[in-house]
Enzyme design. Structure first.
Site, short mmCIF file in Angstrom:
data_model
loop_
_atom_site.label_atom_id
_atom_site.label_comp_id
_atom_site.label_asym_id
_atom_site.label_seq_id
_atom_site.Cartn_x
_atom_site.Cartn_y
_atom_site.Cartn_z
N CYS A 7 9.47 31.24 54.80
CA CYS A 7 10.29 32.45 54.83
C CYS A 7 9.56 33.61 54.15
O CYS A 7 8.61 34.15 54.71
CB CYS A 7 11.65 32.18 54.18
SG CYS A 7 12.91 33.44 54.55
N HIS A 9 13.73 27.55 56.94
CA HIS A 9 13.72 26.74 55.72
C HIS A 9 13.76 25.25 56.07
O HIS A 9 14.83 24.71 56.37
CB HIS A 9 14.92 27.09 54.83
CG HIS A 9 14.80 28.42 54.17
ND1 HIS A 9 14.22 28.59 52.93
CD2 HIS A 9 15.18 29.65 54.59
CE1 HIS A 9 14.25 29.88 52.61
NE2 HIS A 9 14.82 30.55 53.59
N GLU A 46 13.38 22.82 54.04
CA GLU A 46 13.85 22.04 52.90
C GLU A 46 15.35 21.75 52.94
O GLU A 46 15.83 20.84 52.25
CB GLU A 46 13.48 22.72 51.58
CG GLU A 46 14.18 24.04 51.29
CD GLU A 46 13.46 25.25 51.86
OE1 GLU A 46 13.67 26.36 51.34
OE2 GLU A 46 12.71 25.09 52.84
N VAL A 93 22.18 8.15 30.31
CA VAL A 93 21.07 7.52 31.01
C VAL A 93 19.73 8.13 30.61
O VAL A 93 18.73 7.40 30.48
CB VAL A 93 21.27 7.61 32.55
CG1 VAL A 93 21.34 9.05 33.02
CG2 VAL A 93 20.17 6.86 33.29
N GLU A 137 30.20 22.09 34.37
CA GLU A 137 31.07 22.17 33.20
C GLU A 137 31.85 23.48 33.21
O GLU A 137 31.38 24.49 33.74
CB GLU A 137 30.25 22.07 31.90
CG GLU A 137 29.49 20.77 31.72
CD GLU A 137 30.39 19.60 31.35
OE1 GLU A 137 31.56 19.84 30.96
OE2 GLU A 137 29.94 18.45 31.46
#
Length: 548
Positions: A102, A195, A197, A253, A546
């Protein structure tokens, strides 16, 4: 002095940080500010090739590794803007393939000339049909190898190039964009207006795979299996035979995997510290002591500082102030404990504490850098920055280049139990940012209890592993209700659940109505002080995961 301290910390971090790019074939992605840049990184790693994302202002002479190829990302800018970002021209002198996406295509045109001055404002957003044009130059056809002559792609741009740069030819077009894909006639330099992706581009992953494997000749050896041994070797080399490491753990984790990796590398010379800040989840400390200490054999000690944190949070309502108070207090408590551990190590002859382990992940790093300098603070990340200026310990961040799914895969390889590997993320400031408004012991108790019920029910419904993150937040509002034929004026619990692959973007999770009914019913009946439950159906962006 603050700038000097920050520079010192950065130098220490750079010196002790694992240089993964020196261990694997690496693709360099130069970011021009696109919202999709991190997706390029994800897609390439998914095909087993390591890549790094750096700002487009990166000077090629300052790189500490030689990439196998370079990708120029999209951008919210127009190439014609006076303050438009530009790439270091030395990118094209590296002698490696270059792919512009792009804005990156337009930047290639600008650098190569003959294709920028005629930019036109023909917006193209959404789906488009790409017609692949075969080239007489074999290398030019490699980008679309194995792809049908007509394929669906995703466009998101307002500018087009009107002319080809010198020695380039068209290898793809759409109805609106005649230069949707171009390639240099002799050099491995490519530009595409769409794009690849994003998942909307049907063959996008194949195009990126063709670039990194067929064109850049990268080995597909980026796996967590290969990472483990190399990382352990690097840790041992950095820490040395007599060095020791201290690190904070939370039971999440990230810190758990980092701790297990460190123990695997240096054994009991790694000292883990769990600070009870008073805003952890229900029974958190007991669970962490059992899982990390008893089950995984981590050298762990727990510091009870709940009253200290909660007293400092009294009368504080601003979310950033909460984060700073918790972050600064944590550092004070942790450094005091680290000093005690250091003295004990030296007295016992087991070595001085030289390093501080942090569980920083790649999304934290990406959100904390920008080609125009530090990005606007949406919310501060507790794992990026925030260390004291006079800290003498060197940082060691073995997970710094990993995404969350890669960390989970690493945890499984290291033998971390599934309930820890798949545990939902929990923010450093804990329940303090899930209690909107002032944080009191009573408010924490309400939010903690509601959250416990919520998580318990989604686990019973076998939804926990399908949800990336879920929690209950206590809102700073009261509502009228009726309980036992009496009027109530109590607080509101907001439930949040999202699904995401990288936590850079997220969508709300569609919890079945019967499950929501059970959760709401239990919270309203079992949690004192709550008479209303709502469900948050906001995506990221525009919302964050959040509430604070």
């Amino acid at each position: 002095m603050e700038d000097q301290g920050q520079a010192k910390k950065q130098k220490l971090s750079d010196e002790s940080q694992v240089k993964i790019s020196t261990l694997y074939d690496t693709i360099l992605i130069l970011d021009f500010g696109s919202q999709y840049s991190h997706l390029i990184t994800r897609r390439i790693r998914e095909v087993g090739v390591y890549c790094e994302l750096l700002p487009c202002t990166q000077k090629i002479k300052d790189l500490d590794f030689k990439p196998k190829g370079v990708i120029l990302s999209g951008s919210p800018y127009s190439i014609t803007d006076a303050d438009a970002p530009h790439v270091d021209p030395e990118v094209f002198n590296l002698g490696v393939p270059v792919l512009g996406i792009c804005y990156g295509l337009q930047e290639i045109s600008r650098v190569k000339g003959c294709g920028v001055t005629g930019l036109s404002r023909k917006s193209e957003y959404g789906f488009a049909q790409l017609k692949v044009v075969q080239s007489n130059f074999p290398h030019a056809n490699e980008l679309f190898a194995g792809i049908q002559d007509l394929t669906q792609v995703w466009m998101s741009h307002g500018d087009h190039i009107d002319n080809l740069p010198k020695d380039f030819e068209i290898i793809g077009s759409t109805e609106t964009s005649g230069f949707a894909a171009i390639a240099h006639c002799t050099d491995p330099v490519y530009g595409i207006q769409f794009h690849p992706e994003v998942t909307h581009s049907v063959e996008g992953k194949t195009i990126l795979q063709n670039f990194v494997k067929l064109i850049c000749h990268c080995d597909s050896n980026w796996t967590m299996d290969s990472f483990v041994d190399k990382e352990i070797e690097r840790i041992r080399k950095v820490v040395g035979e007599n060095g020791s490491v201290v690190g904070a753990v939370s039971g999440g984790v990230d810190s758990t995997v980092a701790a297990v990796l460190m123990k695997r590398a240096i054994g009991d010379r790694f000292h883990a510290v769990l600070v009870d800040n008073g805003v952890m989840r229900m029974n958190e400390c007991e669970q962490v002591k059992e899982s990390l200490g008893s089950q995984l054999g981590i050298n762990l000690r727990v510091v009870d500082a709940a009253d200290l944190f909660l007293d400092k949070l009294a009368n504080v309502k601003d979310p950033e102030t909460k984060r700073k108070i918790i972050g600064n207090t944590f550092i004070e408590v942790f450094e005091k404990e680290a000093h005690i551990i250091d003295e004990e190590c030296q007295n016992s002859g087991t070595g001085k504490i030289n390093f501080l382990l942090q569980g920083t992940l790649y999304p934290d790093v990406i959100e904390s850098i920008s080609f125009k300098g530090p990005s606007a603070t949406i919310k501060s990340h507790h794992n990026v920055g925030g260390l004291l200026a006079d800290m003498r310990l060197e940082l060691i961040e073995p997970l710094r280049e990993l995404f969350k799914d890669e960390v989970r895969a690493l945890g499984s390889i290291l033998g971390v139990p599934d309930d820890l590997v798949w545990r939902h993320p929990f923010p450093g400031p804990g329940i303090a940012i899930r209690v909107l408004g002032e944080v009191t012991r009573e408010q924490v108790k309400i939010a903690r209890h509601a959250d416990y019920i919520y998580i318990e029910e989604i686990k019973k419904a076998n939804l926990y592993r399908s949800i990336s993150q879920a929690y209950a937040a206590l809102l700073p509002v009261r509502s009228v209700g009726v309980m036992g034929d009496c009027r109530t004026y109590e607080q509101v619990i907001a439930l949040r659940a999202v699904e995401t692959t990288d936590f850079m973007t997220a969508d709300w999770f569609d919890i079945p109505v019967p499950v929501l009914k059970r959760i709401s019913n239990r919270i309203l009946n079992e949690v004192d002080g709550v008479n209303r439950v709502v469900y948050d159906i906001s995506s990221k962006p525009p919302a964050t995961i959040e509430w604070e």
